[in-house]
Design a protein around this motif. Structure first.
Motif, PDB file in Angstrom:
ATOM      1  N   ALA A  48      40.089   8.790   9.441  1.00 44.76           N
ATOM      2  CA  ALA A  48      39.453   9.763  10.337  1.00 44.76           C
ATOM      3  C   ALA A  48      39.741  11.201   9.895  1.00 44.76           C
ATOM      4  CB  ALA A  48      39.923   9.558  11.772  1.00 44.76           C
ATOM      5  N   GLU A  49      40.806  11.411   9.156  1.00 40.57           N
ATOM      6  CA  GLU A  49      41.168  12.753   8.687  1.00 40.57           C
ATOM      7  C   GLU A  49      40.509  13.110   7.358  1.00 40.57           C
ATOM      8  OE1 GLU A  49      45.396  13.322   8.535  1.00 40.57           O
ATOM      9  OE2 GLU A  49      45.690  12.542  10.560  1.00 40.57           O
ATOM     10  N   TRP A  50      39.955  12.148   6.660  1.00 38.54           N
ATOM     11  CA  TRP A  50      39.435  12.393   5.317  1.00 38.54           C
ATOM     12  C   TRP A  50      38.287  13.402   5.276  1.00 38.54           C
ATOM     13  CZ3 TRP A  50      39.158   6.602   3.526  1.00 38.54           C
ATOM     14  CH2 TRP A  50      40.454   6.137   3.287  1.00 38.54           C
ATOM     15  N   THR A  51      37.337  13.304   6.193  1.00 40.23           N
ATOM     16  CA  THR A  51      36.160  14.191   6.143  1.00 40.23           C
ATOM     17  C   THR A  51      36.547  15.662   6.274  1.00 40.23           C
ATOM     18  OG1 THR A  51      34.689  12.447   6.930  1.00 40.23           O
ATOM     19  CG2 THR A  51      33.928  14.724   7.191  1.00 40.23           C
ATOM     20  N   PRO A  52      37.241  16.071   7.344  1.00 47.08           N
ATOM     21  CA  PRO A  52      37.585  17.496   7.422  1.00 47.08           C
ATOM     22  C   PRO A  52      38.526  17.930   6.296  1.00 47.08           C
ATOM     23  CG  PRO A  52      38.561  16.293   9.266  1.00 47.08           C
ATOM     24  CD  PRO A  52      37.662  15.348   8.544  1.00 47.08           C
ATOM     25  N   LEU A  53      39.411  17.040   5.891  1.00 51.21           N
ATOM     26  CA  LEU A  53      40.334  17.371   4.825  1.00 51.21           C
ATOM     27  C   LEU A  53      39.594  17.585   3.506  1.00 51.21           C
ATOM     28  CD1 LEU A  53      43.270  17.754   4.002  1.00 51.21           C
ATOM     29  CD2 LEU A  53      43.439  15.285   3.684  1.00 51.21           C
ATOM     30  N   PHE A  54      38.669  16.693   3.189  1.00 49.24           N
ATOM     31  CA  PHE A  54      37.917  16.831   1.947  1.00 49.24           C
ATOM     32  C   PHE A  54      37.114  18.131   1.929  1.00 49.24           C
ATOM     33  CE2 PHE A  54      34.011  16.475  -0.489  1.00 49.24           C
ATOM     34  CZ  PHE A  54      34.533  16.245  -1.751  1.00 49.24           C
ATOM     35  N   TRP A  55      36.400  18.413   3.029  1.00 47.57           N
ATOM     36  CA  TRP A  55      35.572  19.624   3.063  1.00 47.57           C
ATOM     37  C   TRP A  55      36.440  20.881   2.986  1.00 47.57           C
ATOM     38  CZ3 TRP A  55      30.898  19.304   1.540  1.00 47.57           C
ATOM     39  CH2 TRP A  55      30.157  18.148   1.761  1.00 47.57           C
ATOM     40  N   SER A  56      37.619  20.851   3.574  1.00 44.60           N
ATOM     41  CA  SER A  56      38.539  21.996   3.469  1.00 44.60           C
ATOM     42  C   SER A  56      38.988  22.203   2.033  1.00 44.60           C
ATOM     43  CB  SER A  56      39.773  21.781   4.344  1.00 44.60           C
ATOM     44  OG  SER A  56      39.430  21.756   5.692  1.00 44.60           O
ATOM     45  N   ILE A  57      39.335  21.115   1.369  1.00 46.87           N
ATOM     46  CA  ILE A  57      39.761  21.203  -0.027  1.00 46.87           C
ATOM     47  C   ILE A  57      38.617  21.718  -0.894  1.00 46.87           C
ATOM     48  CG2 ILE A  57      40.424  19.831  -2.054  1.00 46.87           C
ATOM     49  CD1 ILE A  57      41.972  17.997  -0.087  1.00 46.87           C
ATOM     50  N   LEU A  58      37.430  21.152  -0.710  1.00 53.12           N
ATOM     51  CA  LEU A  58      36.279  21.569  -1.519  1.00 53.12           C
ATOM     52  C   LEU A  58      35.953  23.040  -1.286  1.00 53.12           C
ATOM     53  CD1 LEU A  58      34.035  20.855  -3.501  1.00 53.12           C
ATOM     54  CD2 LEU A  58      32.632  20.173  -1.530  1.00 53.12           C
ATOM     55  N   ARG A  59      35.946  23.451  -0.036  1.00 55.10           N
ATOM     56  CA  ARG A  59      35.655  24.851   0.269  1.00 55.10           C
ATOM     57  C   ARG A  59      36.681  25.778  -0.375  1.00 55.10           C
ATOM     58  NH1 ARG A  59      37.456  28.476   3.464  1.00 55.10           N
ATOM     59  NH2 ARG A  59      36.120  30.211   4.012  1.00 55.10           N
ATOM     60  N   SER A  60      37.942  25.408  -0.317  1.00 55.89           N
ATOM     61  CA  SER A  60      38.998  26.219  -0.938  1.00 55.89           C
ATOM     62  C   SER A  60      38.805  26.317  -2.446  1.00 55.89           C
ATOM     63  CB  SER A  60      40.373  25.623  -0.650  1.00 55.89           C
ATOM     64  OG  SER A  60      40.666  25.712   0.704  1.00 55.89           O
ATOM     65  N   ARG A  61      38.430  25.223  -3.063  1.00 54.31           N
ATOM     66  CA  ARG A  61      38.199  25.222  -4.517  1.00 54.31           C
ATOM     67  C   ARG A  61      37.017  26.126  -4.866  1.00 54.31           C
ATOM     68  NH1 ARG A  61      41.051  25.516  -7.271  1.00 54.31           N
ATOM     69  NH2 ARG A  61      40.012  24.596  -9.040  1.00 54.31           N
ATOM     70  N   ILE A  62      35.967  26.099  -4.059  1.00 55.08           N
ATOM     71  CA  ILE A  62      34.798  26.951  -4.300  1.00 55.08           C
ATOM     72  C   ILE A  62      35.182  28.415  -4.170  1.00 55.08           C
ATOM     73  CG2 ILE A  62      32.546  27.644  -3.357  1.00 55.08           C
ATOM     74  CD1 ILE A  62      32.153  24.640  -2.609  1.00 55.08           C
ATOM     75  N   VAL A  63      35.898  28.760  -3.110  1.00 53.15           N
ATOM     76  CA  VAL A  63      36.326  30.143  -2.898  1.00 53.15           C
ATOM     77  C   VAL A  63      37.231  30.601  -4.040  1.00 53.15           C
ATOM     78  CG1 VAL A  63      37.697  31.650  -1.397  1.00 53.15           C
ATOM     79  CG2 VAL A  63      36.011  30.099  -0.398  1.00 53.15           C
TER      80      VAL A  63
END
Length: 173
Positions: A48-63
């Motif tokens: 249940a934590e994977w979706t928000p965690l993944f998008w947070s990681i991806l967004r941080s990498r993009i920034v």
């Protein structure tokens, strides 16, 4: 439900999200791959934590990549020089045409190109809010956690994004 299956299911959407933010195919592929590798460290977390965690990681990498690119451009390129965005590859043009109906395929590509162009024109935070809330169907609280802002900010960014997109995409109503 395994982390591998989760990552396989989210990979195409993650790539589109990254490509819209970075405007460069290879950079988008790199940040998605990096985000997926980083997710492996969270394999033991509840799914249940994977979706928000993944998008947070991806967004941080993009920034991070955007900041590094901007920093490099300031030091290495004169202000009148061409930017990396001028050389961006439009991955839609690179896609194979598998559809049996050429007219429909053309219309779909034109529609997607128009929507992608309108999304790219949005300010970063509005594009992120729209993509996460509308395209990824994250709730407001999850989107706020991913973006690192308040729920009210998410609602404001989303409202502004919708208004702008509505004006820009009048032809598709």
């Amino acid at each position: 439900f395994s982390l591998d299956a989760f990552l396989e299911g989210i990979s195409a959407r993650a790539f589109r999200f990254a490509e819209l933010g970075l405007r460069h195919r290879e950079d988008a592929l790199d940040v998605v791959q990096d985000a997926m590798i980083r997710m492996m460290g969270y394999r033991e977390r509840p799914s249940a934590e994977w979706t928000p965690l993944f998008w947070s990681i991806l967004r941080s990498r993009i920034v991070d990549l955007q900041r590094r690119s901007l920093f490099r451009m300031r030091w290495l390129v004169s202000p009148s020089a061409k930017t990396a965005d001028d050389d961006a590859i439009d991955w839609i043009d690179q896609a194979p045409d598998d559809a049996p109906d050429p007219a429909r395929t053309h219309d779909n590509r034109e529609t997607y190109r128009s929507v992608a162009t309108a999304l790219r024109a949005l300010p970063t935070r509005q594009r992120e809010a729209f993509t996460l809330r509308v395209l990824e169907d994250c709730d407001v609280a999850t989107t706020a956690r991913i973006m690192g802002c308040s729920e009210g900010s998410v609602k404001t960014h989303l409202s502004r994004a919708r208004d702008t997109l509505q004006r820009q995409l009048e032809d598709f109503r």
